[in-house]
Design a protein around this motif. Structure first.
Motif, PDB file in Angstrom:
ATOM      1  N   MET A  90      10.309  -1.635  -0.999  1.00  9.65           N
ATOM      2  CA  MET A  90       9.033  -0.958  -1.205  1.00  9.65           C
ATOM      3  C   MET A  90       8.469  -1.392  -2.561  1.00  9.65           C
ATOM      4  SD  MET A  90       9.130   0.550   1.611  1.00  9.65           S
ATOM      5  CE  MET A  90       7.411   0.958   1.432  1.00  9.65           C
ATOM      6  N   SER A  91       7.286  -1.993  -2.531  1.00  7.93           N
ATOM      7  CA  SER A  91       6.730  -2.526  -3.771  1.00  7.93           C
ATOM      8  C   SER A  91       5.216  -2.650  -3.668  1.00  7.93           C
ATOM      9  CB  SER A  91       7.334  -3.912  -4.021  1.00  7.93           C
ATOM     10  OG  SER A  91       6.507  -4.674  -4.865  1.00  7.93           O
ATOM     11  N   PRO A  92       4.498  -2.364  -4.764  1.00  4.85           N
ATOM     12  CA  PRO A  92       3.040  -2.546  -4.714  1.00  4.85           C
ATOM     13  C   PRO A  92       2.646  -4.013  -4.525  1.00  4.85           C
ATOM     14  CG  PRO A  92       3.758  -1.914  -6.928  1.00  4.85           C
ATOM     15  CD  PRO A  92       4.955  -1.849  -6.052  1.00  4.85           C
ATOM     16  N   LYS A  93       3.613  -4.929  -4.666  1.00  4.78           N
ATOM     17  CA  LYS A  93       3.336  -6.360  -4.458  1.00  4.78           C
ATOM     18  C   LYS A  93       3.434  -6.749  -2.987  1.00  4.78           C
ATOM     19  CE  LYS A  93       5.402  -8.696  -8.441  1.00  4.78           C
ATOM     20  NZ  LYS A  93       6.498  -9.660  -8.671  1.00  4.78           N
ATOM     21  N   GLN A 133       8.695  -7.514   1.687  1.00  2.42           N
ATOM     22  CA  GLN A 133       8.249  -6.484   0.733  1.00  2.42           C
ATOM     23  C   GLN A 133       7.054  -5.773   1.348  1.00  2.42           C
ATOM     24  OE1 GLN A 133       8.095  -7.408  -3.403  1.00  2.42           O
ATOM     25  NE2 GLN A 133       9.389  -9.202  -3.204  1.00  2.42           N
ATOM     26  N   ILE A 134       7.049  -4.447   1.246  1.00  7.79           N
ATOM     27  CA  ILE A 134       5.971  -3.663   1.852  1.00  7.79           C
ATOM     28  C   ILE A 134       5.362  -2.711   0.831  1.00  7.79           C
ATOM     29  CG2 ILE A 134       5.464  -1.848   3.555  1.00  7.79           C
ATOM     30  CD1 ILE A 134       7.326  -3.163   5.479  1.00  7.79           C
ATOM     31  N   SER A 135       4.026  -2.655   0.850  1.00  6.75           N
ATOM     32  CA  SER A 135       3.284  -1.714   0.005  1.00  6.75           C
ATOM     33  C   SER A 135       2.572  -0.722   0.916  1.00  6.75           C
ATOM     34  CB  SER A 135       2.250  -2.493  -0.820  1.00  6.75           C
ATOM     35  OG  SER A 135       1.290  -1.605  -1.346  1.00  6.75           O
ATOM     36  N   ILE A 136       2.422   0.533   0.464  1.00 11.65           N
ATOM     37  CA  ILE A 136       1.668   1.487   1.291  1.00 11.65           C
ATOM     38  C   ILE A 136       0.229   1.628   0.805  1.00 11.65           C
ATOM     39  CG2 ILE A 136       3.684   2.767   2.113  1.00 11.65           C
ATOM     40  CD1 ILE A 136       2.675   5.044   0.117  1.00 11.65           C
ATOM     41  N   GLY A 137      -0.161   0.867  -0.201  1.00 15.53           N
ATOM     42  CA  GLY A 137      -1.553   0.925  -0.647  1.00 15.53           C
ATOM     43  C   GLY A 137      -1.709   0.273  -2.005  1.00 15.53           C
ATOM     44  N   ASP A 138      -2.937  -0.035  -2.347  1.00 16.40           N
ATOM     45  CA  ASP A 138      -3.190  -0.737  -3.602  1.00 16.40           C
ATOM     46  C   ASP A 138      -3.250   0.230  -4.780  1.00 16.40           C
ATOM     47  OD1 ASP A 138      -3.114  -3.183  -2.399  1.00 16.40           O
ATOM     48  OD2 ASP A 138      -5.275  -3.274  -2.052  1.00 16.40           O
ATOM     49  N   TYR A 139      -2.138   0.828  -5.087  1.00 20.99           N
ATOM     50  CA  TYR A 139      -1.970   1.709  -6.242  1.00 20.99           C
ATOM     51  C   TYR A 139      -0.487   1.680  -6.569  1.00 20.99           C
ATOM     52  CZ  TYR A 139      -1.256   4.352  -1.988  1.00 20.99           C
ATOM     53  OH  TYR A 139      -0.871   4.725  -0.721  1.00 20.99           O
ATOM     54  N   VAL A 140      -0.121   2.141  -7.779  1.00 20.81           N
ATOM     55  CA  VAL A 140       1.290   2.071  -8.162  1.00 20.81           C
ATOM     56  C   VAL A 140       1.880   3.483  -8.224  1.00 20.81           C
ATOM     57  CG1 VAL A 140       2.936   1.251  -9.882  1.00 20.81           C
ATOM     58  CG2 VAL A 140       0.852  -0.049  -9.454  1.00 20.81           C
ATOM     59  N   LEU A 141       3.001   3.675  -7.527  1.00 23.75           N
ATOM     60  CA  LEU A 141       3.712   4.955  -7.535  1.00 23.75           C
ATOM     61  C   LEU A 141       4.823   4.905  -8.577  1.00 23.75           C
ATOM     62  CD1 LEU A 141       4.113   5.092  -3.660  1.00 23.75           C
ATOM     63  CD2 LEU A 141       2.551   6.508  -5.002  1.00 23.75           C
ATOM     64  N   THR A 142       5.361   6.078  -8.932  1.00 25.09           N
ATOM     65  CA  THR A 142       6.443   6.079  -9.928  1.00 25.09           C
ATOM     66  C   THR A 142       7.749   5.551  -9.332  1.00 25.09           C
ATOM     67  OG1 THR A 142       6.898   8.372  -9.391  1.00 25.09           O
ATOM     68  CG2 THR A 142       5.498   7.976 -11.311  1.00 25.09           C
ATOM     69  N   GLY A 143       7.847   5.571  -8.015  1.00 24.64           N
ATOM     70  CA  GLY A 143       9.054   5.045  -7.367  1.00 24.64           C
ATOM     71  C   GLY A 143       8.766   4.782  -5.902  1.00 24.64           C
ATOM     72  N   GLY A 144       9.690   4.135  -5.240  1.00 27.13           N
ATOM     73  CA  GLY A 144       9.451   3.759  -3.837  1.00 27.13           C
ATOM     74  C   GLY A 144       9.772   4.855  -2.824  1.00 27.13           C
ATOM     75  N   GLU A 145      10.313   6.011  -3.277  1.00 20.55           N
ATOM     76  CA  GLU A 145      10.801   7.031  -2.323  1.00 20.55           C
ATOM     77  C   GLU A 145       9.702   7.587  -1.420  1.00 20.55           C
ATOM     78  OE1 GLU A 145      11.807   6.745  -5.409  1.00 20.55           O
ATOM     79  OE2 GLU A 145      13.957   6.411  -5.134  1.00 20.55           O
ATOM     80  N   VAL A 146       8.580   7.958  -2.037  1.00 21.29           N
ATOM     81  CA  VAL A 146       7.484   8.518  -1.236  1.00 21.29           C
ATOM     82  C   VAL A 146       7.030   7.467  -0.225  1.00 21.29           C
ATOM     83  CG1 VAL A 146       5.098   9.338  -1.300  1.00 21.29           C
ATOM     84  CG2 VAL A 146       6.741  10.172  -2.978  1.00 21.29           C
ATOM     85  N   ALA A 147       6.930   6.234  -0.677  1.00 20.84           N
ATOM     86  CA  ALA A 147       6.507   5.137   0.208  1.00 20.84           C
ATOM     87  C   ALA A 147       7.520   4.943   1.337  1.00 20.84           C
ATOM     88  CB  ALA A 147       6.349   3.856  -0.601  1.00 20.84           C
ATOM     89  N   ALA A 148       8.816   5.052   1.015  1.00 22.14           N
ATOM     90  CA  ALA A 148       9.852   4.897   2.049  1.00 22.14           C
ATOM     91  C   ALA A 148       9.718   6.012   3.088  1.00 22.14           C
ATOM     92  CB  ALA A 148      11.239   4.918   1.408  1.00 22.14           C
TER      93      ALA A 148
HETATM   94  N1  ADE Z   1       6.361   1.468  -5.262  1.00 18.54           N
HETATM   95  C1  ADE Z   1       5.451   1.664  -6.231  1.00 18.54           C
HETATM   96  N2  ADE Z   1       4.215   1.580  -5.763  1.00 18.54           N
HETATM   97  C2  ADE Z   1       4.316   1.326  -4.419  1.00 18.54           C
HETATM   98  C3  ADE Z   1       3.386   1.126  -3.367  1.00 18.54           C
HETATM   99  N3  ADE Z   1       2.075   1.151  -3.572  1.00 18.54           N
HETATM  100  N4  ADE Z   1       3.865   0.882  -2.135  1.00 18.54           N
HETATM  101  C4  ADE Z   1       5.186   0.811  -1.922  1.00 18.54           C
HETATM  102  N5  ADE Z   1       6.113   0.993  -2.867  1.00 18.54           N
HETATM  103  C5  ADE Z   1       5.699   1.244  -4.126  1.00 18.54           C
END
Ligand code: ADE
Length: 247
Positions: A90-93, A133-148
């Motif tokens: 999980m990554s914003p990239k 690598q998967i992102s759930i949107g074009d913003y940065v979260l503090t960690g990947g848990e919510v995205a997971a």
């Molecule tokens: N971790 C931090 N930001 C994220 C995002 N936008 N999507 C998935 N994982 C992330």
């Protein structure tokens, strides 16, 4: 059974979500399993520290390769199918997650999802074990848990028998590249607003046609970009204009 293995430093965040979700039933019925694996259990020092400073300077801390690799191996080497599990980071990239991706990932029996924290994870372990690598949107979260949790929730709904009836998701937003039509329940009139008469007619062919037109209108007004991919017929446009005029 579809198994989700979430590698994290905050197991409780993930566990809490699924304990209090509608997916709990699917977990109890052994249709899916969701395990949160604490990467701290695989720390290479006795203090449970899994992060360190960046080579070349820079602010923040990075999760080291070995705890991630060992946590991954605890699943890969014990796989009941003998196959390498598919690994997502999980990554914003990453590439943007959507319904199509949810459907695709619902075919994977063992899915490992790695959650980053701090500055992320040492790139060498990413290039060694991660398939995507998967992102759930074009913003940065503090960690990947919510995205997971977001992706496991959405993937699970695509797995047969997780939802009470498949129809529940066949017509919903994004399934047919459109948004879902408007829906109503009792009473028939609320604050002077009447439920469209056709929905009370009992003529299911007509209702279906009406709902398709409303779905297209919803998409047209809320997400016109989605209609660009669809070649609508003159008849469909006409019906949409008629419906717009009627409301
Ligand atoms: N971790 C931090 N930001 C994220 C995002 N936008 N999507 C998935 N994982 C992330």
């Amino acid at each position: 059974m579809n198994r989700f293995h979430i590698l994290t430093l905050f197991t409780q965040q993930v566990e809490y979500y699924f304990k209090h979700s509608i997916l709990k039933r699917a977990i109890e019925n052994k249709i899916i399993s969701v395990d949160a694996i604490d990467m701290r259990d695989y720390a290479v020092n006795e203090y449970g520290k899994v992060d360190d400073t960046l080579y070349g300077g820079g602010t923040g801390m990075l999760i080291q390769c070995q705890p991630v690799f060992d946590a991954y191996n605890s699943i890969a080497l014990n796989s009941s199918t003998g196959e390498k599990p598919y690994v997502v980071y999980m990554s914003p990239k990453g590439s943007l997650f959507d319904q199509k991706k949810a459907k695709e990932l619902s075919k994977r029996k063992d899915l490992v999802i790695i959650c980053g924290h701090y500055e992320g994870i040492d790139d060498r372990v990413i290039s060694t074990i991660v398939d995507e690598q998967i992102s759930i949107g074009d913003y940065v979260l503090t960690g990947g848990e919510v995205a997971a949790c977001v992706i496991v929730d959405s993937i699970s709904r695509m797995i047969p028998n997780v939802l009470p009836n498949e129809e529940a998701y066949m017509n919903e937003s994004h399934m047919n590249d459109t948004l879902e039509h408007l829906q109503y329940t009792k009473p028939e009139v609320w604050k002077g607003k009447r439920v469209p008469q056709v929905l009370l007619s009992g003529d299911f062919a007509k209702i279906d046609e009406f709902n398709k037109t409303v779905a297209l209108c919803e998409t047209w007004s809320k997400r016109p970009d989605m209609l660009e991919k669809k070649a609508l017929s003159t008849e469909e446009w006409q019906k949409m204009l008629e419906y717009k005029k009627s409301i």
